[in-house]
Design an enzyme around this catalytic site. Structure first.
Site, mmCIF file in Angstrom:
data_model
loop_
_atom_site.group_PDB
_atom_site.id
_atom_site.type_symbol
_atom_site.label_atom_id
_atom_site.label_comp_id
_atom_site.label_asym_id
_atom_site.label_seq_id
_atom_site.Cartn_x
_atom_site.Cartn_y
_atom_site.Cartn_z
ATOM 1 N N HIS A 81 1.572 -8.867 10.584
ATOM 2 C CA HIS A 81 2.249 -9.380 9.383
ATOM 3 C C HIS A 81 3.629 -10.004 9.638
ATOM 4 C CE1 HIS A 81 1.695 -4.812 8.949
ATOM 5 N NE2 HIS A 81 2.893 -4.908 9.478
ATOM 6 N N ASP A 158 -3.354 -5.955 5.050
ATOM 7 C CA ASP A 158 -2.430 -4.804 4.973
ATOM 8 C C ASP A 158 -2.595 -4.067 3.643
ATOM 9 O OD1 ASP A 158 -0.627 -3.200 6.323
ATOM 10 O OD2 ASP A 158 1.136 -4.196 5.504
ATOM 11 N N HIS A 162 -1.404 1.767 -3.708
ATOM 12 C CA HIS A 162 -0.571 2.764 -4.394
ATOM 13 C C HIS A 162 -0.826 2.724 -5.906
ATOM 14 C CE1 HIS A 162 1.656 3.715 -0.783
ATOM 15 N NE2 HIS A 162 1.823 2.420 -0.556
#
Length: 294
Positions: A81, A158, A162
């Site tokens: 990333h 990635d 959450h």
């Protein structure tokens, strides 16, 4: 990730028997920035300041160190990333898969760093908080160029699902990470419809190059004898992302409200030759362990 001890890093790069994949952010720089911004704002740091705390310098310092160690020890390195224009100068271009095979040091960009930029903090708030941070349109456009020129070898997600209520906390309590898997391909195809990438480039960076770099056996290409991991899309379709259609258990997506074109709706997905999604049905029986050609 989070390995800052010089001797430990030296040992990893000197002795690793396989590819080393690194999340490159310099923790001491970030801690120093956090202290400065906490003194300025207390705990209520505005979401957009995340890009200044998880700064360009923090990324560049760490990526430069990883590349230096890899060159010193001739280590196979994959930097995960990448988010800045500044880091791109550390890597060589590989415009073809054959050129990629010759590279020992490769780089990755993520869907969210390609799709979003700093302006999106205004509407998404901490829902856009991730590490490394989403940065300005200048860096976003540099990543686009890096993908097209072969400096960025792989596009990934990635994925970090959450809960929405966690994301609604203040800056230091809100976790970093976005749920991305479901809309990664539609988002990239939307970018393709806007002329940023060709469809072939999307396929190469998300499939062919991944299999090549990580030496995946019998995957990543449509070939006789390979496992049939396939996605069927309508290239003329578009899809408005609404929460009711989100499949994640976390129940939200940063793409909500967006209309994704150029193949925004996935008609069918196959894993190992089995249909697991056909517009409404999800099966979860057909995964297999990956095998590697190394």
């Amino acid at each position: 990730m989070l390995v800052d001890d010089e001797q430990v890093l030296e040992s990893i790069f000197a002795n690793a028997p396989c590819l080393v994949a690194t999340h490159c952010e310099h923790t001491p720089t970030i801690k120093q920035n956090e202290a400065i911004w906490r003194a300025r704002f207390g705990g209520d740091i505005p979401p957009g300041e995340h890009a200044a705390i998880r700064s360009v310098d923090a990324c560049l310092t760490s990526s430069r160190q990883a590349v230096s160690l890899a060159k010193k020890h001739r280590t196979r390195l994959h930097v995960l990333h990448i988010t800045t224009a500044d880091e791109l100068v550390l890597f060589d271009a590989a415009p073809t898969l054959e050129a990629l095979r010759q590279k020992t040091i490769t780089a990755e960009a993520c869907v969210h760093h390609l799709f979003f930029n700093h302006d999106d903090y205004e509407t998404l708030g901490h829902k856009l908080k991730c590490n490394p941070s989403v940065k300005s349109s200048f860096h976003q456009e540099a990543l686009w160029k890096g993908v097209n020129e072969g400096i960025i070898d792989v596009i990934a997600t990635d994925h970090a699902p959450h809960l929405l209520e966690e994301k609604q906390n203040d800056y230091f309590a809100a976790p970093s990470g976005l749920p991305l898997v479901q809309h990664a391909l539609p988002a990239l195809l939307d970018m393709s419809s806007r002329g940023i990438f060709t469809p072939e480039m999307v396929v190469r960076k998300t499939s062919h190059a991944v299999a090549e770099r990580f030496q995946l056996k019998d995957r990543g290409n449509i070939r006789e004898g390979y496992w049939a991991d396939l996605v069927v899309i309508d290239p003329f379709s578009h899809q408005q992302i609404i929460r009711e259609d989100v499949a994640y258990k976390c129940g939200w997506s940063p793409f909500e409200g967006r209309i994704l074109s150029g193949g925004g709706a996935v008609d069918m997905t196959l894993v190992n030759g089995h249909v697991i999604w056909n517009g409404h049905t999800i099966q979860q029986k057909y995964g297999l362990p990956l095998e590697f050609s190394r």
